[in-house]
Write an enzyme that holds these catalytic residues in place. Structure first.
Site: not given
Length: 129
Positions: A20, A28, A96, A118-120
């Site tokens: 948790h 990316d 970012h 920006y595929a994060n």
């Protein structure tokens, strides 16, 4: 041998160690990976596996109570922005540069082969009860 789900033994083992509040960065191929977190690098070729494929597979295995992504994704990568908005109604967007700093506190980094910017997303693990 597992019949279904994530077959990568390194990733399965890393997921089993999460608790948790732990952070998991799904990123990316171009995201700078900080020193510290455990890294499972799934990148094979540009675009393989995709951010969407890996994220969906992880979400089948993890309880997620929160998610943070770069605000730049909205303009630079509408497909990833749409996926994130759909999967995480309470998604927090930050610059970012801030996401890169936050990723240093992640327990696990899962690098994809995604070649769109920006595929994060930084996931915060929850509990199933």
């Amino acid at each position: 041998m597992r019949k279904h789900g994530i077959l990568n033994r390194h990733l399965t083992g890393a997921l089993a160690e999460l608790g948790h509040g732990h952070g998991v960065l799904v990123c990316d191929a171009g995201m700078p990976i900080p020193d510290g977190p455990r890294v499972v690098d799934l990148a094979f070729r540009a675009g393989v596996p995709s951010f969407a494929e890996v994220l969906e597979g992880l979400l089948e295995e993890l309880v997620v109570e929160g998610a943070t992504a770069a605000a730049e994704v909205r303009d630079a990568n509408p497909a990833a922005a749409g996926l994130l908005a759909e999967r995480f109604p309470g998604l927090v967007l930050v610059p970012h540069e801030r996401l890169k700093k936050l990723s240093a506190g992640a327990r696990l980094v899962v690098r994809t082969g995604e070649a769109r910017p920006y595929a994060n997303v930084l996931l915060r693990c929850g509990v199933f009860f």
